[in-house]
Design an enzyme around this catalytic site. Structure first.
Site, PDB file in Angstrom:
ATOM      1  N   ALA A  85       3.915   4.791  13.958  1.00 15.78           N
ATOM      2  CA  ALA A  85       3.155   5.631  14.441  1.00 15.78           C
ATOM      3  C   ALA A  85       3.498   5.871  15.979  1.00 15.78           C
ATOM      4  CB  ALA A  85       1.650   5.377  14.258  1.00 15.78           C
ATOM      5  N   GLU A 130      17.253   5.652  14.955  1.00 14.98           N
ATOM      6  CA  GLU A 130      15.778   5.722  14.805  1.00 14.98           C
ATOM      7  C   GLU A 130      15.808   5.798  13.285  1.00 14.98           C
ATOM      8  OE1 GLU A 130      14.137   9.175  16.536  1.00 14.98           O
ATOM      9  OE2 GLU A 130      12.082   9.002  15.420  1.00 14.98           O
ATOM     10  N   ASN A 163      12.557   1.734  13.944  1.00 13.24           N
ATOM     11  CA  ASN A 163      11.405   2.327  12.897  1.00 13.24           C
ATOM     12  C   ASN A 163      10.123   1.972  13.963  1.00 13.24           C
ATOM     13  OD1 ASN A 163       9.364   3.508  11.666  1.00 13.24           O
ATOM     14  ND2 ASN A 163      10.301   2.832   9.490  1.00 13.24           N
ATOM     15  N   ARG A 170       5.933  15.900   6.097  1.00 16.78           N
ATOM     16  CA  ARG A 170       4.858  15.477   6.319  1.00 16.78           C
ATOM     17  C   ARG A 170       3.556  16.287   7.134  1.00 16.78           C
ATOM     18  NH1 ARG A 170       4.977   8.954   6.226  1.00 16.78           N
ATOM     19  NH2 ARG A 170       2.474   9.437   5.751  1.00 16.78           N
ATOM     20  N   TYR A 219       6.086   4.902   0.924  1.00 14.34           N
ATOM     21  CA  TYR A 219       6.801   3.881   1.222  1.00 14.34           C
ATOM     22  C   TYR A 219       7.790   3.240   0.150  1.00 14.34           C
ATOM     23  CZ  TYR A 219       4.261   5.629   5.422  1.00 14.34           C
ATOM     24  OH  TYR A 219       3.646   6.378   6.451  1.00 14.34           O
ATOM     25  N   ARG A 237       0.785  -1.322   0.001  1.00 14.00           N
ATOM     26  CA  ARG A 237      -0.112   0.034   0.028  1.00 14.00           C
ATOM     27  C   ARG A 237       0.809   1.354   0.231  1.00 14.00           C
ATOM     28  NH1 ARG A 237      -5.310  -1.242   2.102  1.00 14.00           N
ATOM     29  NH2 ARG A 237      -5.545   0.827   1.397  1.00 14.00           N
TER      30      ARG A 237
HETATM   31  O1  CA2 Z   1       8.426   6.921   7.552  1.00 14.96           O
HETATM   32  C1  CA2 Z   1       8.280   5.915   8.518  1.00 14.96           C
HETATM   33  O2  CA2 Z   1       9.007   5.026   8.433  1.00 14.96           O
HETATM   34  C2  CA2 Z   1       7.131   6.105   9.414  1.00 14.96           C
HETATM   35  O3  CA2 Z   1       7.822   5.714  10.648  1.00 14.96           O
HETATM   36  C3  CA2 Z   1       6.056   4.999   8.807  1.00 14.96           C
HETATM   37  C4  CA2 Z   1       4.698   5.129   9.895  1.00 14.96           C
HETATM   38  C5  CA2 Z   1       4.557   6.739  10.273  1.00 14.96           C
HETATM   39  O4  CA2 Z   1       3.357   6.514  11.234  1.00 14.96           O
HETATM   40  C6  CA2 Z   1       5.358   7.503  10.741  1.00 14.96           C
HETATM   41  O5  CA2 Z   1       4.926   8.894  10.961  1.00 14.96           O
HETATM   42  C7  CA2 Z   1       6.565   7.610   9.637  1.00 14.96           C
HETATM   43  C8  CA2 Z   1       3.608   4.661   9.105  1.00 14.96           C
HETATM   44  C9  CA2 Z   1       4.014   2.946   8.940  1.00 14.96           C
HETATM   45  C10 CA2 Z   1       2.816   2.595   7.889  1.00 14.96           C
HETATM   46  O6  CA2 Z   1       3.516   1.817   6.996  1.00 14.96           O
HETATM   47  C11 CA2 Z   1       2.837   1.557   5.815  1.00 14.96           C
HETATM   48  C12 CA2 Z   1       3.415   0.703   5.003  1.00 14.96           C
HETATM   49  C13 CA2 Z   1       2.803   0.773   3.784  1.00 14.96           C
HETATM   50  C14 CA2 Z   1       1.489   1.018   3.659  1.00 14.96           C
HETATM   51  C15 CA2 Z   1       0.814   1.315   4.525  1.00 14.96           C
HETATM   52  C16 CA2 Z   1       1.374   1.658   5.847  1.00 14.96           C
END
Ligand code: CA2
Length: 148
Positions: free
Chosen positions: A78, A99, A75, A108, A24, A19
């Site tokens: 959230a 981190e 990592n 963002r 990502y 997704r």
């Molecule tokens: O940028 C990053 O690595 C985050 O740690 C990813 C988190 C977000 O809440 C942080 O603010 C930044 C979200 C991870 C969700 O991962 C997904 C990956 C693919 C599709 C949907 C969600």
């Protein structure tokens, strides 16, 4: 110093590559894990790679790392922006903590700009995509190779 590294991933990162590739990327977490194991081997590091959607599991792994691991790469996803509990756990771990964020959290939404974990991290990598994990491993190797 122990050459064991815990690489911990927080909630929803199991969806990596499936997704939101615009944010990502296209690599899955399994791809990331494979690449990290390969690089860790060349750097002479032993890797424990984990992902969970549960805050307490991250805390339990941080506790497990105490006394056994030479570094944590995390990592927290959230939980980065919400979890004093993860910060408290990391504050009980003395060796390096790095981190990693796949996206640049500062580019963002404002609610992503603050990280509780950065209050403990020795380094923060954000916005380098999944390559950030590899950069973190290289930094850990550099720190471990420095004389005490
Ligand atoms: O940028 C990053 O690595 C985050 O740690 C990813 C988190 C977000 O809440 C942080 O603010 C930044 C979200 C991870 C969700 O991962 C997904 C990956 C693919 C599709 C949907 C969600």
């Amino acid at each position: 110093m122990s050459r064991l590294v815990f690489l911990l991933n927080g909630p929803n990162l199991n969806l990596l590559g499936h997704r939101q590739p615009d944010i990502y990327g296209h690599e899955t977490l399994a791809d990331v894990e494979r690449g990290c194991h390969t690089l860790a081997a060349t750097l002479g590091l032993t890797l424990r790679f984990h992902q969970t959607n549960r805050e307490y599991e991250l805390i339990d792994w941080i506790h497990e790392a105490r006394g056994t691991a030479g570094a944590i790469i995390i990592n927290p996803a959230a939980f980065t922006h919400t979890s004093v509990a993860i910060l408290d756990a990391l504050n009980t771990f003395d060796p390096p903590v790095i981190e990693v964020h796949i996206s640049n959290i500062h580019k963002r939404e404002p609610f992503r700009h603050h990280s509780f974990v950065s209050g403990r991290a020795d380094a923060v990598i954000a916005g380098c995509g999944t390559e950030g994990y590899q950069l973190a491993l290289r930094r850990v190797a550099t720190l471990m190779n420095q004389p005490a």
